[in-house]
Write an enzyme that holds these catalytic residues in place. Structure first.
Site, PDB file in Angstrom:
ATOM      1  N   HIS A 177      -6.225  -4.254  -2.796  1.00 27.68           N
ATOM      2  CA  HIS A 177      -5.911  -2.842  -2.587  1.00 27.68           C
ATOM      3  C   HIS A 177      -7.195  -2.058  -2.365  1.00 27.68           C
ATOM      4  O   HIS A 177      -7.863  -1.693  -3.330  1.00 27.68           O
ATOM      5  CB  HIS A 177      -5.159  -2.280  -3.803  1.00 27.68           C
ATOM      6  N   GLU A 227      -7.543   0.976  -1.611  1.00 28.55           N
ATOM      7  CA  GLU A 227      -7.408   2.319  -2.178  1.00 28.55           C
ATOM      8  C   GLU A 227      -7.672   2.345  -3.686  1.00 28.55           C
ATOM      9  O   GLU A 227      -7.821   3.412  -4.280  1.00 28.55           O
ATOM     10  CB  GLU A 227      -6.021   2.906  -1.857  1.00 28.55           C
ATOM     11  N   CYS A 274      -1.931  -5.672   0.948  1.00 32.59           N
ATOM     12  CA  CYS A 274      -1.190  -6.427  -0.067  1.00 32.59           C
ATOM     13  C   CYS A 274       0.128  -6.944   0.525  1.00 32.59           C
ATOM     14  O   CYS A 274       0.116  -7.765   1.422  1.00 32.59           O
ATOM     15  CB  CYS A 274      -0.994  -5.589  -1.335  1.00 32.59           C
TER      16      CYS A 274
END
Length: 196
Positions: A178, A180, A77
Site C-alpha cells: 500500500h 498510501e 494490493c
C-alpha cells in the site's frame, strides 16, 4: 491531468485520494465507465475479497473498459491482483487476465496470514516506478495472496517465500503493498506513477 481512482467501494479510497492531493494533484473517485475511459492515469485500489471486487467490475461494466485502457494504470494490493488471470481465493476466481499469471495463497509456513506490516522491496533493474527509490526500501503490506515471481515481476519481497512486490505489463503496473500507507517511499512511488 485527469487522475481517476476506480470506486471499488473499499476502505482505502480516501487515503489514496488524500495521498495524491498531498502531492499537488486532484483525483476523482468514480465507477462511471464514460469518465474512466477519459483518464490520463487510472488507479485500481483494493481491500477485501477478489469475488467482491470482480462483482463490482462486472456490475458496472468496467471489466472491458479497464482492459482497453491505454493510459498508465496502477493496481494497488487487491487492485493489482485484479490484473491477474486467476485468484486462488474462495476456490478460484477468474480475474481480468491482463497479466496472464495466477495469484496464489502465500505459502507462509509458520508465519501468520495475512502478511501485515512493513517489509522490504528488492529490485535489480531500473524502472520508471522506482526512480529515486533504493532497493531494500520498506513498504506496508496487508495481504494473503500474491503473484509468484514471473516474467512481469520488477520487484520482490519475501514472507517465507519470495513473491512479486511489483509487476508491469506495458501500461499496467501493480504493487502488492500500500503506497498510501508507506510513508515517504510510498509517496515517491505514487509521484513517479503520476509523472509517467
Amino acid at each position: 491531468m485527469n487522475i481517476i481512482i476506480l470506486n471499488t467501494q473499499c476502505a482505502n479510497l480516501l487515503s489514496i485520494k488524500l495521498s495524491i492531493e498531498h502531492l499537488g494533484y486532484n483525483a476523482i473517485i468514480t465507477n462511471d465507465p464514460n469518465i474512466i475511459s477519459t483518464a490520463d492515469k487510472l488507479l485500481l485500489p483494493g481491500v477485501g475479497s477478489a469475488s467482491e471486487i470482480m462483482q463490482q467490475l462486472y456490475k458496472n461494466q468496467l471489466n472491458e473498459v479497464i482492459k482497453k485502457m491505454t493510459c498508465p494504470v496502477l493496481g494497488i494490493c487487491l487492485g493489482m491482483q485484479v490484473l491477474s488471470s486467476f485468484s486462488d481465493e474462495s476456490y478460484g476466481i477468474d480475474m481480468l487476465d491482463i497479466i496472464s499469471v495466477p495469484v496464489l495463497l502465500l505459502d507462509s509456513h509458520d508465519l501468520p496470514l495475512p502478511h501485515t506490516g512493513w517489509n522490504q522491496v528488492h529490485f535489480d533493474k531500473n524502472n520508471v516506478l522506482l526512480k529515486g527509490i533504493q532497493t531494500g526500501s520498506w513498504f506496508y503490506y496487508l495481504h494473503s495472496y500474491a503473484y509468484p515471481i514471473n516474467k512481469y515481476t520488477i520487484a520482490t519481497s519475501c514472507y517465507n517465500v519470495h513473491f512479486s512486490a511489483i509487476v508491469q505489463k506495458n501500461n499496467f503496473f501493480g504493487v502488492q503493498f500500500h503506497p498510501e500507507k508507506s510513508g515517504a517511499m510510498g509517496s515517491k512511488l505514487l509521484s513517479n506513477f503520476l509523472e509517467i
